[in-house]
Design a protein around this motif. Structure first.
Motif, mmCIF file in Angstrom:
data_model
loop_
_atom_site.group_PDB
_atom_site.id
_atom_site.type_symbol
_atom_site.label_atom_id
_atom_site.label_comp_id
_atom_site.label_asym_id
_atom_site.label_seq_id
_atom_site.Cartn_x
_atom_site.Cartn_y
_atom_site.Cartn_z
ATOM 1 N N PRO A 196 -24.484 -107.480 -15.616
ATOM 2 C CA PRO A 196 -23.229 -106.781 -15.943
ATOM 3 C C PRO A 196 -23.369 -105.256 -15.965
ATOM 4 N N LEU A 197 -24.492 -104.737 -16.485
ATOM 5 C CA LEU A 197 -24.677 -103.285 -16.484
ATOM 6 C C LEU A 197 -24.884 -102.777 -15.065
ATOM 7 N N PHE A 198 -25.606 -103.528 -14.257
ATOM 8 C CA PHE A 198 -25.792 -103.146 -12.862
ATOM 9 C C PHE A 198 -24.448 -103.011 -12.151
ATOM 10 N N LEU A 199 -23.550 -103.961 -12.397
ATOM 11 C CA LEU A 199 -22.213 -103.880 -11.805
ATOM 12 C C LEU A 199 -21.424 -102.699 -12.344
ATOM 13 N N GLU A 200 -21.674 -102.360 -13.606
ATOM 14 C CA GLU A 200 -20.973 -101.216 -14.193
ATOM 15 C C GLU A 200 -21.340 -99.921 -13.471
ATOM 16 N N LEU A 201 -22.584 -99.830 -13.013
ATOM 17 C CA LEU A 201 -23.015 -98.635 -12.284
ATOM 18 C C LEU A 201 -22.211 -98.450 -11.000
ATOM 19 N N VAL A 202 -21.981 -99.541 -10.289
ATOM 20 C CA VAL A 202 -21.331 -99.442 -8.982
ATOM 21 C C VAL A 202 -19.812 -99.597 -9.067
ATOM 22 N N LYS A 203 -19.304 -99.782 -10.282
ATOM 23 C CA LYS A 203 -17.857 -99.886 -10.459
ATOM 24 C C LYS A 203 -17.273 -98.798 -11.353
ATOM 25 N N SER A 204 -18.057 -98.286 -12.304
ATOM 26 C CA SER A 204 -17.484 -97.399 -13.324
ATOM 27 C C SER A 204 -18.313 -96.151 -13.573
ATOM 28 N N SER A 205 -19.023 -95.681 -12.564
ATOM 29 C CA SER A 205 -19.789 -94.447 -12.743
ATOM 30 C C SER A 205 -18.831 -93.279 -12.968
ATOM 31 N N VAL A 206 -19.226 -92.336 -13.867
ATOM 32 C CA VAL A 206 -18.333 -91.229 -14.223
ATOM 33 C C VAL A 206 -18.829 -89.875 -13.716
ATOM 34 N N PHE A 207 -20.022 -89.809 -13.123
ATOM 35 C CA PHE A 207 -20.546 -88.585 -12.518
ATOM 36 C C PHE A 207 -20.515 -87.395 -13.483
ATOM 37 N N PRO A 208 -21.309 -87.424 -14.548
ATOM 38 C CA PRO A 208 -21.307 -86.322 -15.527
ATOM 39 C C PRO A 208 -21.680 -84.985 -14.893
ATOM 40 N N GLU A 209 -21.004 -83.930 -15.344
ATOM 41 C CA GLU A 209 -21.215 -82.588 -14.797
ATOM 42 C C GLU A 209 -22.663 -82.134 -14.960
ATOM 43 N N ASP A 210 -23.242 -82.345 -16.159
ATOM 44 C CA ASP A 210 -24.598 -81.861 -16.402
ATOM 45 C C ASP A 210 -25.616 -82.600 -15.538
ATOM 46 N N GLU A 211 -25.395 -83.888 -15.330
ATOM 47 C CA GLU A 211 -26.297 -84.661 -14.483
ATOM 48 C C GLU A 211 -26.179 -84.225 -13.021
ATOM 49 N N LEU A 212 -24.977 -83.907 -12.582
ATOM 50 C CA LEU A 212 -24.779 -83.444 -11.207
ATOM 51 C C LEU A 212 -25.489 -82.109 -10.991
ATOM 52 N N ALA A 213 -25.363 -81.203 -11.949
ATOM 53 C CA ALA A 213 -26.034 -79.905 -11.838
ATOM 54 C C ALA A 213 -27.547 -80.085 -11.742
ATOM 55 N N LEU A 214 -28.084 -81.008 -12.526
ATOM 56 C CA LEU A 214 -29.521 -81.272 -12.496
ATOM 57 C C LEU A 214 -29.939 -81.851 -11.149
ATOM 58 N N ASN A 228 -24.352 -76.622 -2.993
ATOM 59 C CA ASN A 228 -23.721 -75.805 -4.035
ATOM 60 C C ASN A 228 -22.205 -75.932 -4.043
ATOM 61 N N GLN A 229 -21.614 -76.325 -2.928
ATOM 62 C CA GLN A 229 -20.160 -76.449 -2.843
ATOM 63 C C GLN A 229 -19.628 -77.765 -3.394
ATOM 64 N N LEU A 230 -20.500 -78.736 -3.597
ATOM 65 C CA LEU A 230 -20.052 -80.041 -4.063
ATOM 66 C C LEU A 230 -19.610 -79.978 -5.523
ATOM 67 N N ARG A 231 -18.522 -80.673 -5.822
ATOM 68 C CA ARG A 231 -17.994 -80.720 -7.188
ATOM 69 C C ARG A 231 -17.889 -82.176 -7.649
ATOM 70 N N ARG A 232 -17.816 -82.345 -8.944
ATOM 71 C CA ARG A 232 -17.702 -83.689 -9.514
ATOM 72 C C ARG A 232 -16.489 -84.415 -8.947
ATOM 73 N N GLU A 233 -15.375 -83.707 -8.767
ATOM 74 C CA GLU A 233 -14.160 -84.320 -8.247
ATOM 75 C C GLU A 233 -14.369 -84.841 -6.828
ATOM 76 N N ASP A 234 -15.201 -84.145 -6.048
ATOM 77 C CA ASP A 234 -15.495 -84.600 -4.686
ATOM 78 C C ASP A 234 -16.206 -85.951 -4.712
ATOM 79 N N LEU A 235 -17.175 -86.076 -5.611
ATOM 80 C CA LEU A 235 -17.927 -87.321 -5.716
ATOM 81 C C LEU A 235 -17.036 -88.460 -6.190
ATOM 82 N N SER A 236 -16.193 -88.175 -7.165
ATOM 83 C CA SER A 236 -15.312 -89.208 -7.704
ATOM 84 C C SER A 236 -14.344 -89.715 -6.640
ATOM 85 N N SER A 237 -13.780 -88.812 -5.856
ATOM 86 C CA SER A 237 -12.848 -89.204 -4.795
ATOM 87 C C SER A 237 -13.556 -90.007 -3.709
#
Length: 265
Positions: free
Chosen positions: A117-135, A180-189
């Motif tokens: 169930p957690l594995f499925l949560e990764l591929v269905k409900s990822s939220v792409f946190p800003e701090d993790e994206l920057a890292l 550097n141009q990538l944004r969280r919204e781009d990943l979510s879309s």
């Protein structure tokens, strides 16, 4: 002592038997391939998505969207996700390619019901946190600087550009400015639009009860089988020979390439 002056004896292959998988179909129409008979009590579940480099609107979208899947969901942080899988002796492997993205779960068979169930949560409900994206962007840019000093990496990048052209997905290469141009919204879309499940592979030691559990859990995926990649890209090859000198390098790399039949031939 091995005699390296004498070639090994020639021997014909008289038999070549490939295993025949069971083929089932999810409620969404996605085919599921099952290979049993593994003696160890382990299992691998691989989900293949139609979300490769071919469909991205910005360079790097496919790579970063895929590798951010395990960096946070609506209920768990990246640390909690990693800790959960570690405690259960499981791991997640993400592979990005030109055409597809695959996300695989490796687990002991006895733990699959608890962790799937957690594995499925990764591929269905990822939220792409800003701090993790920057890292992740910082890590990628540092690796890119190191790779650009390697003759093998630069040679491989150049041969793809010569074969397909800079504007083709197979020939283009992601650079620091693109990252550097990538944004969280781009990943979510990109995640919402292109992470369509197209194949599932299950390999390991499992009985019908466990297989039925996996099939029922995968029912959360909608019917995206009619989605197709409609993009078409012109191939603009450069058939000339290119020599690039890297001062200070102690290695040389040579690449020869030719376009041939595609995977649909």
């Amino acid at each position: 002592m091995l005699d390296r002056k004498t070639a090994p004896r020639h021997a014909e292959i008289n038999s070549f038997h490939l295993p025949h998988p069971e083929i089932k179909q999810l409620s969404s129409g996605v085919p599921l391939f099952v290979l049993r008979g593994v003696t160890q009590h382990v299992i691998k579940i691989e989900l293949v998505f139609n979300a490769g480099k071919w469909v991205e609107s910005k360079k790097g979208l496919s790579y970063f969207t895929a590798h951010m899947l395990e960096k946070g969901t609506a209920t768990k942080t990246s640390f909690e996700i990693a800790d959960f899988f570690d405690r259960h002796g499981a791991s997640v492997e993400i592979s990005t390619g030109l055409d597809f993205v695959s996300v695989s779960l490796f687990s002991l068979t006895k733990n699959i019901i608890n962790i799937f169930p957690l594995f499925l949560e990764l591929v269905k409900s990822s939220v792409f946190p800003e701090d993790e994206l920057a890292l992740q962007k910082d890590i990628f840019n540092q690796s890119l600087k190191i790779n650009n000093e390697k003759t093998s990496y630069v040679a491989s990048k150049l041969i793809r550009q010569h074969l397909f052209g800079n504007s083709h997905p197979y020939g283009s290469a992601i650079e620091e400015a693109d990252v550097n141009q990538l944004r969280r919204e781009d990943l979510s879309s990109f995640f919402q639009d292109h992470f369509s499940l197209i194949h599932v592979f299950v390999v390991g030691s499992l009985d019908d009860h466990l297989l039925n559990f996996i099939v029922s859990q995968l029912a959360v995926f909608p019917d995206d089988t009619k989605k197709q990649n409609s993009q078409h890209f012109a191939i603009t090859p450069n058939e000339s020979t290119e020599y690039l000198e890297k001062p200070g390098s102690i290695q040389s790399s040579l690449r020869l390439g030719k376009r041939s039949i595609n995977r649909n031939h």
